[in-house]
Design a protein around this motif. Structure first.
Motif, PDB file in Angstrom:
ATOM      1  N   ALA A  84      22.140 -45.588 -20.327  1.00 43.77           N
ATOM      2  CA  ALA A  84      21.538 -44.841 -21.431  1.00 43.77           C
ATOM      3  C   ALA A  84      21.155 -43.419 -21.021  1.00 43.77           C
ATOM      4  N   THR A  85      20.602 -43.242 -19.825  1.00 39.45           N
ATOM      5  CA  THR A  85      20.222 -41.915 -19.342  1.00 39.45           C
ATOM      6  C   THR A  85      21.040 -41.493 -18.130  1.00 39.45           C
ATOM      7  N   LEU A  86      21.176 -42.366 -17.161  1.00 43.27           N
ATOM      8  CA  LEU A  86      21.945 -42.063 -15.961  1.00 43.27           C
ATOM      9  C   LEU A  86      23.432 -42.304 -16.219  1.00 43.27           C
ATOM     10  N   ILE A  87      24.198 -41.249 -16.176  1.00 41.86           N
ATOM     11  CA  ILE A  87      25.637 -41.425 -16.400  1.00 41.86           C
ATOM     12  C   ILE A  87      26.473 -41.048 -15.178  1.00 41.86           C
ATOM     13  N   ASP A  88      25.862 -40.422 -14.178  1.00 44.49           N
ATOM     14  CA  ASP A  88      26.617 -40.050 -12.989  1.00 44.49           C
ATOM     15  C   ASP A  88      25.703 -40.039 -11.776  1.00 44.49           C
ATOM     16  N   LEU A  89      26.237 -40.410 -10.622  1.00 41.32           N
ATOM     17  CA  LEU A  89      25.565 -40.329  -9.335  1.00 41.32           C
ATOM     18  C   LEU A  89      26.639 -40.009  -8.315  1.00 41.32           C
ATOM     19  N   ILE A  90      26.485 -38.894  -7.624  1.00 42.85           N
ATOM     20  CA  ILE A  90      27.524 -38.456  -6.699  1.00 42.85           C
ATOM     21  C   ILE A  90      26.915 -37.805  -5.468  1.00 42.85           C
ATOM     22  N   GLU A  91      27.485 -38.095  -4.317  1.00 41.42           N
ATOM     23  CA  GLU A  91      27.019 -37.471  -3.087  1.00 41.42           C
ATOM     24  C   GLU A  91      27.457 -36.011  -3.062  1.00 41.42           C
ATOM     25  N   GLY A  92      26.504 -35.144  -2.702  1.00 43.72           N
ATOM     26  CA  GLY A  92      26.821 -33.729  -2.590  1.00 43.72           C
ATOM     27  C   GLY A  92      27.008 -33.282  -1.160  1.00 43.72           C
ATOM     28  N   GLY A  93      26.991 -34.208  -0.238  1.00 45.19           N
ATOM     29  CA  GLY A  93      27.208 -33.870   1.155  1.00 45.19           C
ATOM     30  C   GLY A  93      26.332 -34.666   2.093  1.00 45.19           C
ATOM     31  N   ASP A  94      26.789 -34.819   3.324  1.00 45.65           N
ATOM     32  CA  ASP A  94      26.052 -35.489   4.391  1.00 45.65           C
ATOM     33  C   ASP A  94      26.392 -34.727   5.660  1.00 45.65           C
ATOM     34  N   PHE A  95      25.494 -33.801   6.042  1.00 44.28           N
ATOM     35  CA  PHE A  95      25.811 -32.857   7.103  1.00 44.28           C
ATOM     36  C   PHE A  95      24.595 -32.638   7.980  1.00 44.28           C
ATOM     37  N   GLU A  96      24.765 -32.773   9.284  1.00 45.21           N
ATOM     38  CA  GLU A  96      23.685 -32.585  10.250  1.00 45.21           C
ATOM     39  C   GLU A  96      22.445 -33.422   9.897  1.00 45.21           C
ATOM     40  N   ALA A  97      22.661 -34.711   9.644  1.00 43.06           N
ATOM     41  CA  ALA A  97      21.609 -35.704   9.359  1.00 43.06           C
ATOM     42  C   ALA A  97      20.822 -35.387   8.094  1.00 43.06           C
ATOM     43  N   GLN A  98      21.408 -34.690   7.171  1.00 39.21           N
ATOM     44  CA  GLN A  98      20.798 -34.433   5.865  1.00 39.21           C
ATOM     45  C   GLN A  98      21.813 -34.723   4.780  1.00 39.21           C
ATOM     46  N   SER A  99      21.402 -35.520   3.802  1.00 36.81           N
ATOM     47  CA  SER A  99      22.317 -35.842   2.711  1.00 36.81           C
ATOM     48  C   SER A  99      21.757 -35.356   1.384  1.00 36.81           C
ATOM     49  N   THR A 100      22.649 -35.049   0.482  1.00 37.67           N
ATOM     50  CA  THR A 100      22.308 -34.573  -0.852  1.00 37.67           C
ATOM     51  C   THR A 100      23.048 -35.427  -1.868  1.00 37.67           C
ATOM     52  N   TRP A 101      22.313 -35.822  -2.920  1.00 35.78           N
ATOM     53  CA  TRP A 101      22.925 -36.584  -4.004  1.00 35.78           C
ATOM     54  C   TRP A 101      22.521 -35.946  -5.331  1.00 35.78           C
ATOM     55  N   TYR A 102      23.418 -35.972  -6.294  1.00 38.85           N
ATOM     56  CA  TYR A 102      23.155 -35.448  -7.626  1.00 38.85           C
ATOM     57  C   TYR A 102      23.175 -36.579  -8.649  1.00 38.85           C
ATOM     58  N   LEU A 103      22.187 -36.541  -9.563  1.00 38.21           N
ATOM     59  CA  LEU A 103      22.113 -37.478 -10.677  1.00 38.21           C
ATOM     60  C   LEU A 103      22.433 -36.727 -11.955  1.00 38.21           C
ATOM     61  N   GLY A 104      23.422 -37.193 -12.678  1.00 36.50           N
ATOM     62  CA  GLY A 104      23.755 -36.610 -13.958  1.00 36.50           C
ATOM     63  C   GLY A 104      23.158 -37.436 -15.080  1.00 36.50           C
ATOM     64  N   LEU A 105      22.392 -36.771 -15.975  1.00 35.47           N
ATOM     65  CA  LEU A 105      21.643 -37.450 -17.025  1.00 35.47           C
ATOM     66  C   LEU A 105      22.090 -36.981 -18.409  1.00 35.47           C
ATOM     67  N   THR A 106      21.820 -37.805 -19.394  1.00 36.87           N
ATOM     68  CA  THR A 106      22.132 -37.425 -20.765  1.00 36.87           C
ATOM     69  C   THR A 106      21.077 -36.513 -21.356  1.00 36.87           C
ATOM     70  N   THR A 107      19.872 -36.485 -20.755  1.00 40.61           N
ATOM     71  CA  THR A 107      18.773 -35.667 -21.254  1.00 40.61           C
ATOM     72  C   THR A 107      17.838 -35.332 -20.108  1.00 40.61           C
ATOM     73  N   GLU A 108      16.927 -34.376 -20.305  1.00 36.09           N
ATOM     74  CA  GLU A 108      15.974 -34.000 -19.261  1.00 36.09           C
ATOM     75  C   GLU A 108      14.868 -35.041 -19.180  1.00 36.09           C
ATOM     76  N   ALA A 109      15.178 -36.179 -18.568  1.00 39.63           N
ATOM     77  CA  ALA A 109      14.288 -37.329 -18.558  1.00 39.63           C
ATOM     78  C   ALA A 109      13.161 -37.167 -17.549  1.00 39.63           C
ATOM     79  N   CYS A 110      12.032 -37.843 -17.842  1.00 37.60           N
ATOM     80  CA  CYS A 110      10.960 -37.988 -16.862  1.00 37.60           C
ATOM     81  C   CYS A 110      11.372 -39.051 -15.849  1.00 37.60           C
ATOM     82  N   VAL A 111      10.757 -39.015 -14.675  1.00 42.66           N
ATOM     83  CA  VAL A 111      11.218 -39.860 -13.577  1.00 42.66           C
ATOM     84  C   VAL A 111      10.051 -40.564 -12.885  1.00 42.66           C
ATOM     85  N   ARG A 112      10.408 -41.507 -12.041  1.00 43.82           N
ATOM     86  CA  ARG A 112       9.435 -42.226 -11.205  1.00 43.82           C
ATOM     87  C   ARG A 112      10.131 -42.494  -9.868  1.00 43.82           C
TER      88      ARG A 112
END
Length: 214
Positions: free
Chosen positions: A168-196
């Motif tokens: 319903a809100t989360l439509i994408d999850l993709i790794e943006g990189g894993d470099f020098e012991a640091q990883s980045t992930w992006y969440l694609g949403l249908t709206t500017e949702a609040c989070v927990r």
């Protein structure tokens, strides 16, 4: 293989230790505000059970409960590390009546993490190659010391790096990189949702979960 390029259009957040639990015990959890690193309250994150409506990539989820803490729209959110290096062993997604969930599972402890809103264009860490993230609103999760690359030069996680749950809100999850012991992930949403943001270290493997509200 990284898919072709296209670009479309977690007051106080609870940082509670929980997420896609693989146990039916009742762990102790703590919550904090987005700007504070020390627990502000203690609550049970128990009542664990498998959910029949979960995505195939999810295992066990807690029954939705007020014990998990409130949602917040106040970002960024910061999580303190409990270990210098936390190797990622699993990534999974699931959905409930009121929220969608992303869970990262680690060895040893939790990495330092920050969750913030983000705007395209997005690029791969280190290489700078463009990344397609579906959605009209986006979150960036950066985990410092959270990586799938082990010190021995192997990989601790060989699962998907690109999810298309189409919840319903989360439509994408993709790794943006894993470099020098640091990883980045992006969440694609249908709206500017609040989070927990939810974490768990006392029972089972360490986990970091992000709930996005419907």
């Amino acid at each position: 293989m990284r898919r072709s390029i296209r670009l479309l259009p977690l007051s106080g957040i609870a940082i509670v230790l929980a997420g896609c639990f693989g146990s039916a015990t009742s762990p102790s959890a703590s919550t904090s505000t987005p700007s504070a690193s020390q627990p502000a309250s203690t609550a049970s994150a128990g009542q664990l059970s498998p959910s029949a409506g979960e995505s195939q990539t999810a295992s066990f989820e807690p029954i939705p409960s007020d014990d998990l803490g409130p949602f917040t729209c106040d970002l960024p959110i910061h999580v303190d590390a409990t270990t210098a290096r936390a190797n990622i062993t699993d990534v999974r997604v699931g959905t409930h009546a009121d929220y969608d969930r992303v869970v990262f599972e680690f060895t040893d402890g939790l990495p330092e993490a920050s969750l913030e809103r983000a705007e395209p264009p997005f690029t791969q860490d280190a290489s700078g190659a463009p990344i397609d993230v579906e959605g009209s609103s986006f979150l960036r999760l950066v985990m410092r010391g959270g990586t799938k690359q082990t010190e021995e030069g192997t990989s601790s996680y060989d699962g998907p790096l690109d999810f298309d749950p189409d919840f319903a809100t989360l439509i994408d999850l993709i790794e943006g990189g894993d470099f020098e012991a640091q990883s980045t992930w992006y969440l694609g949403l249908t709206t500017e949702a609040c989070v927990r943001v939810i974490t768990l270290t006392d029972d089972g493997p360490p986990r970091l979960a992000i709930d996005v509200e419907h």
